[in-house]
Write an enzyme that holds these catalytic residues in place. Sequence first.
Site, PDB file in Angstrom:
ATOM      1  N   ASP A 103      39.341  27.071 120.225  1.00 43.54           N
ATOM      2  CA  ASP A 103      37.955  26.819 119.801  1.00 43.54           C
ATOM      3  C   ASP A 103      37.908  25.724 118.725  1.00 43.54           C
ATOM      4  OD1 ASP A 103      39.101  28.380 117.834  1.00 43.54           O
ATOM      5  OD2 ASP A 103      37.557  29.949 117.864  1.00 43.54           O
ATOM      6  N   ASP A 189      49.698  32.953 111.605  1.00 42.64           N
ATOM      7  CA  ASP A 189      49.565  31.847 110.640  1.00 42.64           C
ATOM      8  C   ASP A 189      50.069  32.262 109.253  1.00 42.64           C
ATOM      9  OD1 ASP A 189      47.372  33.560 110.336  1.00 42.64           O
ATOM     10  OD2 ASP A 189      45.865  31.972 110.320  1.00 42.64           O
TER      11      ASP A 189
HETATM   12  N1  UDP Z   1      43.814  34.531 121.384  1.00 37.30           N
HETATM   13  C1  UDP Z   1      44.904  34.933 122.121  1.00 37.30           C
HETATM   14  N2  UDP Z   1      44.907  36.191 122.635  1.00 37.30           N
HETATM   15  C2  UDP Z   1      43.875  37.054 122.472  1.00 37.30           C
HETATM   16  C3  UDP Z   1      42.761  36.625 121.712  1.00 37.30           C
HETATM   17  C4  UDP Z   1      42.763  35.354 121.168  1.00 37.30           C
HETATM   18  O1  UDP Z   1      45.843  34.167 122.307  1.00 37.30           O
HETATM   19  O2  UDP Z   1      43.936  38.168 122.973  1.00 37.30           O
HETATM   20  C5  UDP Z   1      43.800  33.179 120.817  1.00 37.30           C
HETATM   21  C6  UDP Z   1      42.537  32.397 121.155  1.00 37.30           C
HETATM   22  O3  UDP Z   1      42.669  31.762 122.396  1.00 37.30           O
HETATM   23  C7  UDP Z   1      42.425  31.447 119.983  1.00 37.30           C
HETATM   24  C8  UDP Z   1      43.038  32.242 118.840  1.00 37.30           C
HETATM   25  O4  UDP Z   1      43.840  33.279 119.417  1.00 37.30           O
HETATM   26  O5  UDP Z   1      43.188  30.274 120.178  1.00 37.30           O
HETATM   27  C9  UDP Z   1      41.990  32.869 117.927  1.00 37.30           C
HETATM   28  O6  UDP Z   1      41.143  33.685 118.702  1.00 37.30           O
HETATM   29  P1  UDP Z   1      39.588  33.824 118.409  1.00 37.30           P
HETATM   30  O7  UDP Z   1      39.009  32.460 118.184  1.00 37.30           O
HETATM   31  O8  UDP Z   1      38.976  34.626 119.526  1.00 37.30           O
HETATM   32  O9  UDP Z   1      39.548  34.728 117.104  1.00 37.30           O
HETATM   33  P2  UDP Z   1      39.458  34.357 115.553  1.00 37.30           P
HETATM   34  O10 UDP Z   1      40.759  34.807 114.987  1.00 37.30           O
HETATM   35  O11 UDP Z   1      39.246  32.884 115.412  1.00 37.30           O
HETATM   36  O12 UDP Z   1      38.297  35.124 115.073  1.00 37.30           O
HETATM   37 MN    MN Z   2      38.357  31.379 116.575  1.00 37.52          MN
END
Ligand code: UDP
Ligand code: MN
Length: 273
Positions: A103, A189
């Site tokens: 994203d 991270d």
């Molecule tokens: N992601 C993943 N597996 C999952 C959910 C998310 O690899 O089951 C990846 C997703 O494609 C993105 C990153 O982890 O690159 C962060 O996911 P997301 O944006 O949904 O969540 P955030 O942590 O940003 O709220």
């Molecule tokens: Mn995200």
Amino acid sequence: VATATAKPATTLDDIFISIKTTKAFHKTRLDLVLKTWFSLAREQTWFFTDTDDAEYQHKTGGHLVNTNCSASHNRRALCCKMASEFDAFLQSNKRWWCHFDDDNYVNVPQLVTTLADYDPQQDWYLGKPSIRAPLEIINRDNVSQRISFWFATGGAGFCISRSLAFKMMPIAGGGKFISVGEKIRLPDDVTLGYIIEHLLRKKLTVVEEFHSHLEPMRFVNTDTLARQVSFSYSQYGSEMNVLPVDGLDTRLDPTRLLSVHCLLFPNFSYCAT
Ligand code: UDP
Ligand code: MN
């Protein structure tokens, strides 16, 4: 007097760009990436996912990697993908590893310009934290001690020089990144920050031009879009956290990333109005 050892200029080809994704986001997120910034870095960008997908293997020009990691949002699955991205970079012989989420929008020319300020033969960990103070955790090797370190938010993107990656190799190479994540029980991270800042004693260099959706996108100065490295978007309930840019209709471009791409690169076909 100038010496004859000027370092070669940084080009896009010096960078290995890895994108973390998952089966459920191929259609909903990768299409937007493929339609926008990916076309400026097709050869350098690889997608790390958790399934085979012939359609997206084709759309990415063969750059979809099935990590065989689990398709869930748990720490182990996410560290498994990060391990796979790291190992692929080590094998790539590129000077820089830059990770982004699916994203993110990556401003490719500015990424190159930003990296050109740093020598990849030195140790560099570039990115932006999303917390105001270093993270404090209990040292699992000695529970009476606390340790603190900074980490670059994965959702804003980060870059690591080859020199630093070499030093990380004994700790994190060959899939060992997963074991470190298991040990400290923190996200991918954070695990990276722990390895670099705590174990290797190298500092994160904050680059303000990386942006995750943990910051309010409406505060990004849109007059300086061309100088920013990455953007993102998200939805909290009915609230969209997106860049405040004019352009395409919000129904066609709810994330605003198509409009951002058109502001930066007006020559793309769907930009003409
Ligand atoms: N992601 C993943 N597996 C999952 C959910 C998310 O690899 O089951 C990846 C997703 O494609 C993105 C990153 O982890 O690159 C962060 O996911 P997301 O944006 O949904 O969540 P955030 O942590 O940003 O709220
Ligand atoms: Mn995200």
